[in-house]
Design a protein around this motif. Structure first.
Motif, PDB file in Angstrom:
ATOM      1  N   ILE A 184     -14.211  26.095 -37.471  1.00 53.29           N
ATOM      2  CA  ILE A 184     -15.552  26.638 -37.202  1.00 53.29           C
ATOM      3  C   ILE A 184     -15.534  28.084 -37.676  1.00 53.29           C
ATOM      4  O   ILE A 184     -14.904  28.944 -37.061  1.00 53.29           O
ATOM      5  N   VAL A 185     -16.206  28.329 -38.792  1.00 54.18           N
ATOM      6  CA  VAL A 185     -16.093  29.642 -39.433  1.00 54.18           C
ATOM      7  C   VAL A 185     -17.241  30.588 -39.100  1.00 54.18           C
ATOM      8  O   VAL A 185     -17.105  31.797 -39.215  1.00 54.18           O
ATOM      9  N   LEU A 186     -18.385  30.027 -38.722  1.00 55.99           N
ATOM     10  CA  LEU A 186     -19.532  30.883 -38.385  1.00 55.99           C
ATOM     11  C   LEU A 186     -20.026  30.498 -36.995  1.00 55.99           C
ATOM     12  O   LEU A 186     -20.168  29.309 -36.684  1.00 55.99           O
ATOM     13  N   ILE A 187     -20.295  31.508 -36.162  1.00 58.43           N
ATOM     14  CA  ILE A 187     -20.740  31.246 -34.794  1.00 58.43           C
ATOM     15  C   ILE A 187     -21.955  32.116 -34.499  1.00 58.43           C
ATOM     16  O   ILE A 187     -21.882  33.356 -34.565  1.00 58.43           O
ATOM     17  N   GLY A 188     -23.070  31.479 -34.175  1.00 66.15           N
ATOM     18  CA  GLY A 188     -24.312  32.212 -33.889  1.00 66.15           C
ATOM     19  C   GLY A 188     -24.348  32.686 -32.451  1.00 66.15           C
ATOM     20  O   GLY A 188     -24.108  31.910 -31.529  1.00 66.15           O
ATOM     21  N   THR A 189     -24.668  33.958 -32.263  1.00 67.09           N
ATOM     22  CA  THR A 189     -24.705  34.529 -30.907  1.00 67.09           C
ATOM     23  C   THR A 189     -26.041  35.205 -30.601  1.00 67.09           C
ATOM     24  O   THR A 189     -26.148  35.972 -29.646  1.00 67.09           O
ATOM     25  N   GLY A 190     -27.062  34.941 -31.429  1.00 69.84           N
ATOM     26  CA  GLY A 190     -28.390  35.523 -31.224  1.00 69.84           C
ATOM     27  C   GLY A 190     -29.307  35.078 -32.346  1.00 69.84           C
ATOM     28  O   GLY A 190     -28.836  34.482 -33.321  1.00 69.84           O
ATOM     29  N   PRO A 191     -30.617  35.330 -32.246  1.00 73.24           N
ATOM     30  CA  PRO A 191     -31.561  34.756 -33.205  1.00 73.24           C
ATOM     31  C   PRO A 191     -31.561  35.361 -34.617  1.00 73.24           C
ATOM     32  O   PRO A 191     -31.825  34.651 -35.584  1.00 73.24           O
ATOM     33  N   ASP A 192     -31.276  36.635 -34.763  1.00 70.59           N
ATOM     34  CA  ASP A 192     -31.382  37.261 -36.080  1.00 70.59           C
ATOM     35  C   ASP A 192     -30.349  36.709 -37.057  1.00 70.59           C
ATOM     36  O   ASP A 192     -29.262  36.287 -36.657  1.00 70.59           O
ATOM     37  N   ALA A 193     -30.713  36.726 -38.357  1.00 69.62           N
ATOM     38  CA  ALA A 193     -29.804  36.244 -39.410  1.00 69.62           C
ATOM     39  C   ALA A 193     -28.423  36.893 -39.277  1.00 69.62           C
ATOM     40  O   ALA A 193     -27.406  36.289 -39.619  1.00 69.62           O
ATOM     41  N   LEU A 194     -28.375  38.119 -38.780  1.00 66.09           N
ATOM     42  CA  LEU A 194     -27.102  38.842 -38.729  1.00 66.09           C
ATOM     43  C   LEU A 194     -26.402  38.794 -37.364  1.00 66.09           C
ATOM     44  O   LEU A 194     -25.335  39.377 -37.188  1.00 66.09           O
ATOM     45  N   ASP A 195     -26.996  38.089 -36.377  1.00 70.56           N
ATOM     46  CA  ASP A 195     -26.314  37.899 -35.079  1.00 70.56           C
ATOM     47  C   ASP A 195     -25.313  36.761 -35.229  1.00 70.56           C
ATOM     48  O   ASP A 195     -25.618  35.595 -34.924  1.00 70.56           O
ATOM     49  N   LEU A 196     -24.129  37.064 -35.696  1.00 69.96           N
ATOM     50  CA  LEU A 196     -23.218  36.009 -36.079  1.00 69.96           C
ATOM     51  C   LEU A 196     -21.776  36.503 -36.115  1.00 69.96           C
ATOM     52  O   LEU A 196     -21.517  37.645 -36.478  1.00 69.96           O
ATOM     53  N   ILE A 197     -20.857  35.628 -35.736  1.00 75.74           N
ATOM     54  CA  ILE A 197     -19.428  35.924 -35.906  1.00 75.74           C
ATOM     55  C   ILE A 197     -18.971  35.210 -37.166  1.00 75.74           C
ATOM     56  O   ILE A 197     -19.187  34.006 -37.304  1.00 75.74           O
ATOM     57  N   ASP A 198     -18.410  35.964 -38.088  1.00 75.45           N
ATOM     58  CA  ASP A 198     -17.943  35.383 -39.355  1.00 75.45           C
ATOM     59  C   ASP A 198     -16.420  35.425 -39.352  1.00 75.45           C
ATOM     60  O   ASP A 198     -15.825  36.492 -39.436  1.00 75.45           O
TER      61      ASP A 198
END
Ligand code: IMP
Ligand code: MG
Length: 331
Positions: free
Chosen positions: A315-329
């Protein structure tokens, strides 16, 4: 990259739009190809604006990305023109001449047919439009004067971009459980939604694909009728913060907890090489806005590890909020 296919794992609405918009900005993407049809709304939140796109590829957020709509799609002309205006992409979007047109009559047939109604279709007419295409009486994009200036050969453009080593993304539609072949038939959409079908709609052969990224949401939702294992009530969904309404039709989305067996099957049929998990903060609120994996709570990490174990993909990308950039890469 260079050629990534993004698919949905469950019944659509996993957050493909968010993942695609992130990749468009981050890679950045040179070419983004949309497949499927107008029934799918891909939600993208960027720079304080929210878009629910039915036709324009999610890669539009990166202003140098070439946007294409593949030969296998059904194009809704009015919706396409409206979104081109909204996203201001008229100089960088193209439609394959052989894409077929979805017309008002298809929507009327969809809404008035008792069987289709019982499946809870979106009412856009995608099933009837595909039927007409199979009958070989459908209008094609090249027959529509409104689309003339957008016409191109998408397979030529994409394969040439790949020859040059450019970053290409093929944007899937709905999720595997709505696939005409692999989903919960007859409660499915009118086309296959697996990675192979996405390639086929775009005109890209399987040997050209370097990466299949399958998107999971941290809980499952479904609109329309048909089975949903582990379904919870609307009240319970609201209590858990999982209750959603459809971006396209505004209907209530039904919901259920994450299903590891469905995740495994979906990763298998898609030939997934990587996964993304969205809305982790809806199940583990303490993770809201996290930007690194180490910040996540123990429970959240355990959940991600269990998905990796069952699907055998990272699992390489994890969303933590709505914006395109709210993400763990994690790549
Ligand atoms: P149709 O694709 O409009 O024929 O609808 C068939 C089934 O697919 C219905 O259950 C719809 O709710 C579902 N469906 C179609 N598109 C989407 C989507 O983008 N997200 C979620 N469900 C969808
Ligand atoms: Mg959607």
């Amino acid at each position: 990259m260079p050629c990534t296919v993004v698919t949905g794992a469950f019944w659509g609405d996993e957050g493909k739009g968010k993942i695609i918009s992130y990749l468009a900005l981050k890679e950045p993407l040179d070419v983004c190809v949309r497949t499927g049809s107008v029934n799918a709304a891909h939600t993208i939140c960027y720079q304080g604006k929210r878009y629910a796109l039915h036709m324009v590829p999610g890669g539009f957020v990166y202003e140098k990305c070439r946007l294409l709509i593949g030969a296998g799609t059904n194009v809704h002309v009015a919706q396409f023109l409206k979104e081109v205006e909204e996203t201001k992409v008229k100089d960088r979007i193209g439609i394959d001449s052989q894409a077929s047109i979805i017309e008002e009559k298809h929507s009327m047939q969809d809404k008035s047919n008792a069987h289709l109604k019982s499946l809870g279709t979106t009412g856009w007419g995608v099933g009837p439009a595909l039927e007409e295409r199979v009958r070989r009486t459908a209008k094609l994009a090249k027959d529509s004067p409104d689309l003339e200036k957008y016409l191109t050969d998408v397979s030529e453009e994409v394969n040439k971009a790949l020859d040059k080593g450019k970053n290409v993304l093929l944007e899937g539609t709905q999720g595997l459980m709505l696939s005409l072949f692999h989903g919960t038939y007859p409660y499915v959409t009118g086309r296959d939604t697996s990675a192979s079908a996405i390639c086929s709609e775009a005109g890209v052969g399987p040997t050209r694909v370097s990466n299949v990224l399958t998107v999971f949401k941290s809980f499952i939702t479904r609109v329309g009728t048909g089975p949903l294992p582990g379904e919870i009530t609307k009240e319970e969904a609201t209590r858990r913060g999982w209750f959603e309404t459809a971006a396209g039709t505004g209907r209530d989305r039904r919901s259920a907890p994450f299903d590891f067996e469905l995740a495994r099957k979906s990763a298998m049929i898609n030939g997934a090489t990587q996964g993304a998990v969205t809305k982790l903060d809806c199940v583990y609120p303490e993770c809201k806005g996290s930007k690194t994996y180490s910040e996540l709570s123990r429970e959240a990490k355990k959940f991600i590890e269990e998905i990796e174990k069952q699907t055998r993909i990272p699992i390489v990308l994890i969303g933590t909020g709505p914006d395109a950039l709210d993400l763990i890469d994690r790549r």
